[in-house]
Design a protein around this motif. Structure first.
Motif, PDB file in Angstrom:
ATOM      1  N   GLU A 549     -18.233 -42.345   5.924  1.00 18.98           N
ATOM      2  CA  GLU A 549     -19.389 -43.184   5.649  1.00 18.98           C
ATOM      3  C   GLU A 549     -19.999 -43.711   6.933  1.00 18.98           C
ATOM      4  OE1 GLU A 549     -20.509 -47.274   3.147  1.00 18.98           O
ATOM      5  OE2 GLU A 549     -18.462 -46.472   3.148  1.00 18.98           O
ATOM      6  N   TYR A 550     -19.168 -44.160   7.868  1.00 21.00           N
ATOM      7  CA  TYR A 550     -19.663 -44.681   9.137  1.00 21.00           C
ATOM      8  C   TYR A 550     -20.319 -43.568   9.953  1.00 21.00           C
ATOM      9  CZ  TYR A 550     -19.785 -47.410  13.448  1.00 21.00           C
ATOM     10  OH  TYR A 550     -20.206 -48.088  14.574  1.00 21.00           O
ATOM     11  N   TRP A 551     -19.698 -42.406   9.989  1.00 17.63           N
ATOM     12  CA  TRP A 551     -20.201 -41.252  10.749  1.00 17.63           C
ATOM     13  C   TRP A 551     -21.595 -40.873  10.264  1.00 17.63           C
ATOM     14  CZ3 TRP A 551     -21.369 -36.034   9.736  1.00 17.63           C
ATOM     15  CH2 TRP A 551     -21.288 -35.136  10.820  1.00 17.63           C
ATOM     16  N   GLU A 552     -21.782 -40.844   8.946  1.00 19.09           N
ATOM     17  CA  GLU A 552     -23.058 -40.427   8.380  1.00 19.09           C
ATOM     18  C   GLU A 552     -24.146 -41.481   8.557  1.00 19.09           C
ATOM     19  OE1 GLU A 552     -21.476 -37.484   4.780  1.00 19.09           O
ATOM     20  OE2 GLU A 552     -21.950 -39.598   4.355  1.00 19.09           O
ATOM     21  N   LYS A 553     -23.780 -42.752   8.498  1.00 19.87           N
ATOM     22  CA  LYS A 553     -24.777 -43.819   8.584  1.00 19.87           C
ATOM     23  C   LYS A 553     -25.241 -44.095  10.011  1.00 19.87           C
ATOM     24  CE  LYS A 553     -23.729 -46.583   4.453  1.00 19.87           C
ATOM     25  NZ  LYS A 553     -23.275 -47.908   3.959  1.00 19.87           N
ATOM     26  N   ASN A 554     -24.465 -43.704  10.995  1.00 19.69           N
ATOM     27  CA  ASN A 554     -24.747 -44.144  12.363  1.00 19.69           C
ATOM     28  C   ASN A 554     -25.034 -43.014  13.342  1.00 19.69           C
ATOM     29  OD1 ASN A 554     -24.187 -47.261  12.437  1.00 19.69           O
ATOM     30  ND2 ASN A 554     -22.542 -46.365  11.193  1.00 19.69           N
ATOM     31  N   GLY A 555     -25.446 -41.884  12.843  1.00 13.69           N
ATOM     32  CA  GLY A 555     -25.902 -40.844  13.756  1.00 13.69           C
ATOM     33  C   GLY A 555     -25.228 -39.513  13.599  1.00 13.69           C
ATOM     34  N   GLY A 556     -24.059 -39.473  12.961  1.00  9.38           N
ATOM     35  CA  GLY A 556     -23.405 -38.221  12.655  1.00  9.38           C
ATOM     36  C   GLY A 556     -23.140 -37.336  13.851  1.00  9.38           C
ATOM     37  N   LEU A 557     -23.468 -36.067  13.696  1.00  3.38           N
ATOM     38  CA  LEU A 557     -23.128 -35.059  14.695  1.00  3.38           C
ATOM     39  C   LEU A 557     -23.770 -35.346  16.048  1.00  3.38           C
ATOM     40  CD1 LEU A 557     -21.631 -32.356  15.061  1.00  3.38           C
ATOM     41  CD2 LEU A 557     -23.770 -31.204  14.439  1.00  3.38           C
ATOM     42  N   ALA A 558     -25.028 -35.771  16.048  1.00  3.37           N
ATOM     43  CA  ALA A 558     -25.737 -35.982  17.311  1.00  3.37           C
ATOM     44  C   ALA A 558     -25.108 -37.079  18.156  1.00  3.37           C
ATOM     45  CB  ALA A 558     -27.201 -36.323  17.030  1.00  3.37           C
ATOM     46  N   ILE A 559     -24.551 -38.111  17.511  1.00  4.99           N
ATOM     47  CA  ILE A 559     -23.988 -39.242  18.238  1.00  4.99           C
ATOM     48  C   ILE A 559     -22.499 -39.055  18.508  1.00  4.99           C
ATOM     49  CG2 ILE A 559     -23.561 -41.730  18.169  1.00  4.99           C
ATOM     50  CD1 ILE A 559     -26.444 -41.040  18.627  1.00  4.99           C
ATOM     51  N   TYR A 560     -21.759 -38.591  17.530  1.00  2.99           N
ATOM     52  CA  TYR A 560     -20.300 -38.570  17.656  1.00  2.99           C
ATOM     53  C   TYR A 560     -19.716 -37.175  17.819  1.00  2.99           C
ATOM     54  CZ  TYR A 560     -21.262 -43.124  15.629  1.00  2.99           C
ATOM     55  OH  TYR A 560     -21.784 -44.361  15.375  1.00  2.99           O
ATOM     56  N   GLY A 561     -20.449 -36.128  17.425  1.00  2.47           N
ATOM     57  CA  GLY A 561     -19.914 -34.784  17.467  1.00  2.47           C
ATOM     58  C   GLY A 561     -18.983 -34.516  16.296  1.00  2.47           C
ATOM     59  N   TYR A 562     -18.321 -33.375  16.321  1.00  4.69           N
ATOM     60  CA  TYR A 562     -17.386 -33.003  15.258  1.00  4.69           C
ATOM     61  C   TYR A 562     -16.073 -33.776  15.395  1.00  4.69           C
ATOM     62  CZ  TYR A 562     -20.374 -28.918  14.390  1.00  4.69           C
ATOM     63  OH  TYR A 562     -21.423 -28.091  14.082  1.00  4.69           O
ATOM     64  N   PRO A 563     -15.355 -33.946  14.295  1.00  3.77           N
ATOM     65  CA  PRO A 563     -14.005 -34.517  14.409  1.00  3.77           C
ATOM     66  C   PRO A 563     -13.092 -33.528  15.123  1.00  3.77           C
ATOM     67  CG  PRO A 563     -14.420 -33.772  12.161  1.00  3.77           C
ATOM     68  CD  PRO A 563     -15.717 -33.662  12.893  1.00  3.77           C
ATOM     69  N   ILE A 564     -12.243 -34.019  16.014  1.00  2.00           N
ATOM     70  CA  ILE A 564     -11.314 -33.146  16.742  1.00  2.00           C
ATOM     71  C   ILE A 564      -9.865 -33.523  16.440  1.00  2.00           C
ATOM     72  CG2 ILE A 564     -12.936 -32.567  18.594  1.00  2.00           C
ATOM     73  CD1 ILE A 564     -11.610 -34.737  20.292  1.00  2.00           C
TER      74      ILE A 564
END
Length: 618
Positions: A549-564
């Motif tokens: 939920e946080y990943w999607e609301k706050n920028g997703g791929l462009a801001i955080y990248g993929y989960p590693i």
């Protein structure tokens, strides 16, 4: 060094003499010195120069590590490319550059033999492009701002042009210079949009009285403000003439400006130096240079540094109050100020462009020594014997390069890089913010990105000023700025898109060893088919619940990248507590059940702090 357009003929001749003297003392090969590799700290590179080369004009590639651009020395036009790491030497193109901008990687060559017309080229565009105007002043803050001042025949009318992209496109700015002659242009170190122009206007029909006016623009010439009027008589033979300089030193406030007044010409000339700390509105004398002496001004992280020479002595001095008071320090070695037999000044002083707290002093004579200071000239330590053409890399990790016996040598100065986090004063750049919590500035494209993508909550406070740094992720060099939670990277080739600023892959960088070893949660996982979850086959990891939920609301791929990684428990080194965390290419999420139902249920890790601590910078 300050980027200044030298347009007045007498000033150009005077400065050309000084430059020639500097080149003869600083870049002439000695030919028979001891083997440098035997000295601690110096590493011989595998490159061999042409034995006919006596003076080497070279600069660093600001976009690739260990690469040097060198003007040919065999009477053929062109630029050579040297690789310090591999020993590869190639012909880069047939343009001989007259200016190399080590802050953004652009080089400029004249199109015609009579020094007219211009071509810009770079590592990514070797053949370059022809420009509509010849650049005469350049930004040194990593941006592509470039300026051209054109004086018409007779010198009584000037046109001024500005380019935001290194000279590819131009806009005419400063129509107020019609009927005036632009003498010099000075672009501030901290902000490529902030610049000063000195213009001269003939005030009477007999051409005996000239009015000199200083103008300031905070926005690349879009608007101008008159700052200073100084009428001078030109009845004095060969002078006086005025010359503007912004202070060398990346952290120099935009309101700091130097006015040099030249009298006479050639060996009979001398100059005075005046400093303004209010943007050219008022000036105070710093030194009156006699025929056998001079002084140079620099800006470190927290004040002014002055290097002075007379016929008999050298000295350095530091001022923390804008030049009102000075504390003098002795230099480590004080030979006569001018060596008649050698034919030049004995000591040379310079500052590292990418680390403004690092200063260097060397004896210009054969077999002289070089010293380094990181505390504004208070203390010095030797780096061994000096070499020809010594320059400091304009990027981290910092290195000193020199030439001896037709070989390049490199000295590792990476310990100096830890000064990047040292606090600085507010630069006063247009639209910039200063944060007392960390004592750093934020401006330009980095401020725009910071503000529009979450600001303090997403990135934290800045921990450095912008500087160039080698990126191990792709082997290139970028203008970067570190924050508590991440690192910003500037990509001018993507200007005007959403990718002009990219976040550093700090998650990848800090977990490289754990991922390579397949350590626990960093191993490859199959799709767990979590209810409402998402599986990323690109990295082999799942994302669910509050983290998703946080990943999607706050920028997703462009801001955080993929989960590693998958979720796992980890000790937070910042507070000593254990949290459920998940790593992403650009950050780390922490789950805080005590904040459940609030905006602080998921917090971002301080990965910028973590990396800076690993480097030893915090």
């Amino acid at each position: 060094m300050s980027k200044v357009a030298q347009l007045q003929p007498r000033v150009a001749l005077f400065m050309a003499g000084l430059l020639l003297l500097s080149l003869l003392s600083a870049t002439q090969l000695t030919g028979s010195s001891p083997v440098r590799a035997a000295e601690p700290g110096w590493q011989e590179t595998p490159l061999t120069l042409d034995t006919t080369a006596s003076n080497i004009n070279y600069c660093f590639d600001a976009t690739r590590p260990d690469r040097l651009f060198i003007n040919r020395t065999d009477r053929q036009a062109g630029t050579l490319l040297y690789n310090l790491a591999t020993g590869e030497k190639t012909t880069f193109n047939d343009h001989s550059f007259y200016h190399c901008n080590e802050s953004n990687g652009l080089l400029y060559a004249y199109k015609e033999a009579n020094f007219t017309g211009a071509i810009v080229f770079s590592s990514d565009n070797p053949q370059g492009r022809e420009l509509a105007h010849t650049p005469t002043a350049f930004a040194s803050d990593g941006t592509l701002y470039t300026y051209s001042a054109e004086n018409e025949a007779g010198g009584k009318n000037s046109r001024f042009f500005a380019s935001p992209d290194g000279g590819l496109t131009w806009q005419e700015r400063g129509q107020l210079f019609a009927g005036k002659r632009i003498e010099s242009v000075a672009v501030t170190e901290a902000d490529g949009r902030s610049l000063y122009v000195l213009a001269k206007e003939i005030l009477d029909p007999q051409n005996t009285v000239q009015g000199n006016t200083i103008y300031f623009s905070p926005d690349a010439g879009a608007t101008w403000e008159k700052r200073y009027d100084l009428p001078l008589s030109n009845r004095v033979p060969f002078g006086p003439t005025l010359f503007l300089q912004t202070l060398s030193g990346r952290n120099a406030p935009v309101n700091y400006l130097v006015l040099r007044t030249f009298y006479g010409a050639g060996s009979n000339g001398f100059a005075t130096t005046a400093l303004s700390t209010d943007g050219g509105r008022t000036f105070s004398d710093i030194c009156g240079d006699g025929k056998d002496g001079f002084c140079q001004l620099y800006y470190a992280s927290n004040g002014l540094v002055k290097f002075s020479r007379t016929s008999y002595t050298y000295s350095t001095a530091f001022s923390s109050d804008g030049g009102k008071t000075w504390t003098s320090y002795p230099v480590p070695y004080n030979p006569p100020g001018y060596d008649i037999q050698y034919g030049g000044a004995t000591l040379t002083f310079f500052q590292a462009e990418n680390a403004p707290n690092a200063f260097f002093l060397y004896d210009s004579r054969p077999n002289g020594f070089i010293w380094q200071s990181t505390d504004n000239g208070y203390s010095w330590h030797t780096l061994g014997r000096r070499m020809a053409g010594m320059k400091v890399s304009p990027y981290a990790p910092l290195a000193l390069v020199g030439i001896e016996n037709n070989k390049f040598f490199k000295f590792d100065l990476s310990l100096v890089d830890q000064n990047q986090t040292r606090g600085v004063p507010a630069t006063g750049a247009s639209g910039s913010n200063f944060y007392p919590a960390t004592q750093h500035n934020l401006s330009g494209v980095f401020l725009n990105y910071w503000t529009s993508h979450g600001g303090l909550a997403q990135f934290g406070y800045p921990h450095t000023e912008p500087f160039r740094e080698y990126n191990p992720a792709d082997g290139k060099i970028y203008l970067v700025q570190y924050f508590e939670r991440n690192r910003f990277e500037y990509h001018p080739e993507l200007a005007g898109t959403n990718y002009e600023v990219l976040l550093g892959l700090l998650g990848n960088q800090l977990t490289a060893d754990r991922r390579a070893a397949g350590d626990g949660a960093f191993n490859h996982f199959d799709d767990m088919h979590y209810p409402g979850g998402t599986y990323f086959s690109q990295t082999g990891h799942n994302l669910r619940n509050s983290f998703k939920e946080y990943w999607e609301k706050n920028g997703g791929l462009a801001i955080y990248g993929y989960p590693i990684s998958e979720e796992f428990y980890e000790l937070n080194p910042d507070d000593g507590k254990t949290y459920v965390v998940q790593y992403f290419e650009r950050n780390r999420f922490e789950y805080h059940p005590e904040n459940k139902g609030t905006q602080y249920e998921v917090l971002l890790g301080l990965l910028g702090n973590t990396l800076l601590k690993q480097k030893g910078w915090l």
